[in-house]
Design an enzyme around this catalytic site. Sequence first.
Site, short mmCIF file in Angstrom:
data_model
loop_
_atom_site.label_atom_id
_atom_site.label_comp_id
_atom_site.label_asym_id
_atom_site.label_seq_id
_atom_site.Cartn_x
_atom_site.Cartn_y
_atom_site.Cartn_z
N GLY A 152 0.75 -1.02 -0.12
CA GLY A 152 -0.06 0.01 0.06
C GLY A 152 0.79 1.17 0.03
N ASP A 153 0.09 2.41 -0.28
CA ASP A 153 0.94 3.80 -0.37
C ASP A 153 2.10 3.91 -1.14
OD1 ASP A 153 -0.85 4.26 1.81
OD2 ASP A 153 0.49 3.64 3.40
N LYS A 165 -0.75 5.19 -5.66
CA LYS A 165 -1.67 5.17 -6.75
C LYS A 165 -2.51 6.52 -7.06
CE LYS A 165 -3.12 2.02 -3.66
NZ LYS A 165 -1.97 1.85 -2.74
N GLY A 166 -2.73 6.86 -6.07
CA GLY A 166 -3.65 8.25 -6.21
C GLY A 166 -2.86 9.06 -7.29
N ALA A 169 -8.26 3.34 2.83
CA ALA A 169 -7.40 3.98 1.85
C ALA A 169 -6.96 5.32 2.12
CB ALA A 169 -7.89 3.72 0.31
N GLY A 170 -5.88 5.92 1.64
CA GLY A 170 -5.64 7.14 1.83
C GLY A 170 -4.80 7.60 0.49
N HIS A 171 -5.46 8.20 -0.40
CA HIS A 171 -4.66 8.37 -1.62
C HIS A 171 -4.42 9.98 -1.77
CE1 HIS A 171 -6.48 4.37 -3.37
NE2 HIS A 171 -5.70 4.50 -2.31
N GLN A 182 -4.99 -0.34 -1.08
CA GLN A 182 -4.08 -1.28 -0.57
C GLN A 182 -3.12 -1.61 -1.45
OE1 GLN A 182 -7.63 -1.70 0.67
NE2 GLN A 182 -6.97 -0.11 1.70
N THR A 238 -5.49 -6.77 4.89
CA THR A 238 -6.69 -6.13 4.99
C THR A 238 -7.97 -7.34 4.61
OG1 THR A 238 -8.17 -4.34 4.13
CG2 THR A 238 -6.97 -5.51 2.58
N THR A 267 -3.96 7.98 6.31
CA THR A 267 -5.19 7.92 6.77
C THR A 267 -5.16 7.84 8.43
OG1 THR A 267 -6.05 6.40 5.15
CG2 THR A 267 -7.11 5.91 7.25
N GLY A 316 -2.06 8.66 9.83
CA GLY A 316 -0.80 9.45 10.40
C GLY A 316 0.24 8.63 11.13
N GLY A 371 8.65 13.18 -7.60
CA GLY A 371 8.01 14.13 -6.76
C GLY A 371 6.71 13.86 -6.37
P1 GDP Z 1 -1.57 5.60 -2.19
O1 GDP Z 1 -2.30 5.11 -1.31
O2 GDP Z 1 -0.80 4.50 -3.15
O3 GDP Z 1 -2.35 6.59 -3.12
O4 GDP Z 1 -0.44 6.51 -1.88
P2 GDP Z 1 -0.21 7.71 -0.63
O5 GDP Z 1 -0.81 8.79 -1.29
O6 GDP Z 1 -0.85 7.11 0.43
O7 GDP Z 1 1.32 7.70 -0.31
C1 GDP Z 1 2.21 8.18 -1.34
C2 GDP Z 1 2.78 9.37 -1.02
O8 GDP Z 1 4.05 9.52 -1.56
C3 GDP Z 1 2.00 10.50 -0.81
O9 GDP Z 1 2.37 11.53 0.00
C4 GDP Z 1 2.37 11.38 -2.50
O10 GDP Z 1 2.17 12.56 -2.32
C5 GDP Z 1 3.67 10.94 -2.66
N1 GDP Z 1 4.38 10.62 -3.67
C6 GDP Z 1 3.80 9.65 -4.68
N2 GDP Z 1 4.55 9.77 -5.65
C7 GDP Z 1 5.67 10.41 -5.41
C8 GDP Z 1 6.91 10.55 -5.82
O11 GDP Z 1 7.15 10.09 -6.82
N3 GDP Z 1 7.71 11.32 -5.20
C9 GDP Z 1 7.71 11.60 -3.99
N4 GDP Z 1 8.86 12.22 -3.36
N5 GDP Z 1 6.38 11.59 -3.36
C10 GDP Z 1 5.65 10.85 -3.93
P1 IMO Z 2 -3.91 2.48 0.54
O1 IMO Z 2 -5.09 2.48 -0.37
C1 IMO Z 2 -1.27 1.04 3.62
C2 IMO Z 2 -3.18 -1.76 6.39
C3 IMO Z 2 -3.31 -1.59 7.85
C4 IMO Z 2 -3.38 -2.67 8.55
C5 IMO Z 2 -3.82 -3.75 7.55
C6 IMO Z 2 -5.34 -4.03 7.76
O2 IMO Z 2 -3.60 3.92 1.11
O3 IMO Z 2 -2.63 2.20 -0.13
P2 IMO Z 2 -7.71 -2.66 7.73
O4 IMO Z 2 -7.97 -1.28 8.22
O5 IMO Z 2 -7.76 -2.53 6.33
O6 IMO Z 2 -8.40 -3.82 8.24
O7 IMO Z 2 -6.01 -2.82 7.90
O8 IMO Z 2 -3.96 -3.27 6.20
N1 IMO Z 2 -3.71 -0.85 5.45
C7 IMO Z 2 -2.87 0.05 4.51
N2 IMO Z 2 -1.79 0.15 4.60
N3 IMO Z 2 -2.22 1.60 2.63
C8 IMO Z 2 -3.39 1.45 2.72
O9 IMO Z 2 -4.22 1.87 1.78
C9 IMO Z 2 -3.82 0.44 3.80
N4 IMO Z 2 -5.20 0.03 3.93
C10 IMO Z 2 -5.11 -0.74 4.96
O10 IMO Z 2 -2.26 -0.49 8.36
O11 IMO Z 2 -1.78 -3.18 8.72
MG MG Z 3 -2.30 5.53 1.16
#
Ligand code: GDP
Ligand code: IMO
Ligand code: MG
Length: 433
Positions: free
Chosen positions: A12-13, A16-17, A39-41, A220, A235, A296, A298, A423
């Site tokens: 995850g993270d 994707k967003g 999810a937190g995008h 995720q 998840t 999501t 912090g 970035g």
């Molecule tokens: P997601 O859940 O897959 O959509 O990813 P998140 O948004 O939760 O986490 C990705 C974090 O990395 C966010 O704070 C984005 O703004 C940041 N991000 C995404 N792509 C890049 C990149 O290429 N470089 C840097 N430095 N940050 C990025």
């Molecule tokens: P995005 O879409 C990273 C993790 C939680 C926990 C496990 C189960 O932003 O990539 P849940 O609340 O789904 O039952 O938690 O999955 N988790 C994530 N980790 N990015 C996410 O979403 C996540 N959604 C759930 O931290 O370990």
């Molecule tokens: Mg995320």
Amino acid sequence: MSTIVILGAQWGDEGKGKLVDVLAEKSDWVARFQGGNNAGHTVVIGDRTIKLHLLPSGITRKSCQLILGDGMVIDPWVLEEELNRWKNETGEEPDKDRLFISDRAHIILKFHRLVDGIDKKIGTTGRGIGPTYSDKINRFGLRFADLKYIINDNEWISEMCLSYNRTLRSLNINENITEEDLTADLKWIHNRFNHTIANTGLMLDNAIKMNQKVLLEGAQGCLLDIDQGTYPYVTSSVTSRANATHGVGIHPGHIDDVIGIVKAYTTRVGHGPFPCELKDDVGDYLTEKGHEFGTTTGRRRRCGWLDLVVLKHSHRINGFTSLAITKLDVLGGLESLKICVGYRANGIEYHNLPASNFELENAEPIYIEMDGFPELTDKQWLQLAEKANKEKLGLSALPINAQKYLNQIEMLLQIPIHSVGVGPDRDATIHVN
Ligand code: GDP
Ligand code: IMO
Ligand code: MG
């Protein structure tokens, strides 16, 4: 290009967003197919940072229609909050004309949040995701389609309250759900969202037949998949390609491309095995420089080197047609870079992901080491990406050791690179073609 799936290839993270926002410029629809507000995008456009939990990341493109699909679990109060925030920031109300909630999606209620709130084992986001999927699998869940009938069904409401309260007591949760409260909640959800509830699978199927372009936005990542992830530290939904079409109610034959989003290193939030985790200065460097704190909750994300065992597993499950590598910029300034190509555990060498955490928890990574590349400022990376795209330089615009790092990944996984993020900004992406 007509239907593209965007999936997280790690825990995850991955970013994707950001990619969904970029690709949504040329899409007619963006649909979520599983998960909920766990999810937190994040989308960054100039000095604006948009954090999304339920709303698809294509919301940033006004011409995009948005779907919260069949396979999702939706907290209506969080959706309301997100829509209000969007209205305050932009003046727009997407639920009036371009946001649709699947009639098959399940509803997260206060009960589910309370039960998830006591989790200590997994480190969930506490948003009620697992308990809502549990009710779904137990054939006890509440779907948007049934809401209009259930609000007047006193027997159903009374039975639900009895069952909810029995569970709360058995878990020592000192709360009680009254029939009046549950009825009021259900009526509020119905009044607020009834106009957006639709047979969204049918809508998408018709759109595809009219050659419209669709993005399916994963949440995720593959290693958090209930079947294919590091169970039980996962998840509660299928986060992978197989569920992308199923979770929006269209058939798998519609998929043209599957882009795996891969962070140039690895992170994970919550508990569970993480063989490449770095509990040292490099790990801290990645956390600080990559701002690795959950969108999501912090929480500080655990960081480590790139793990190709994980990515090979992810590719086997998802059949990526290309990879979007993100956060390459974060690695800038490190003297050397490591890529994990296998594990050693209990005297055995692994090149494929073992299923058991008893093996994964003892896994010692086998690394290849490469020279690092220089640190650039955010502005320099952005300029580099803009120049690369304008002059169609592709990856050759990058420092030579960064190119070598990417070539190594491409070669070892045998998957072409689609784009490289340097970035957070929407424009800080180098497109390969
Ligand atoms: P997601 O859940 O897959 O959509 O990813 P998140 O948004 O939760 O986490 C990705 C974090 O990395 C966010 O704070 C984005 O703004 C940041 N991000 C995404 N792509 C890049 C990149 O290429 N470089 C840097 N430095 N940050 C990025
Ligand atoms: P995005 O879409 C990273 C993790 C939680 C926990 C496990 C189960 O932003 O990539 P849940 O609340 O789904 O039952 O938690 O999955 N988790 C994530 N980790 N990015 C996410 O979403 C996540 N959604 C759930 O931290 O370990
Ligand atoms: Mg995320």
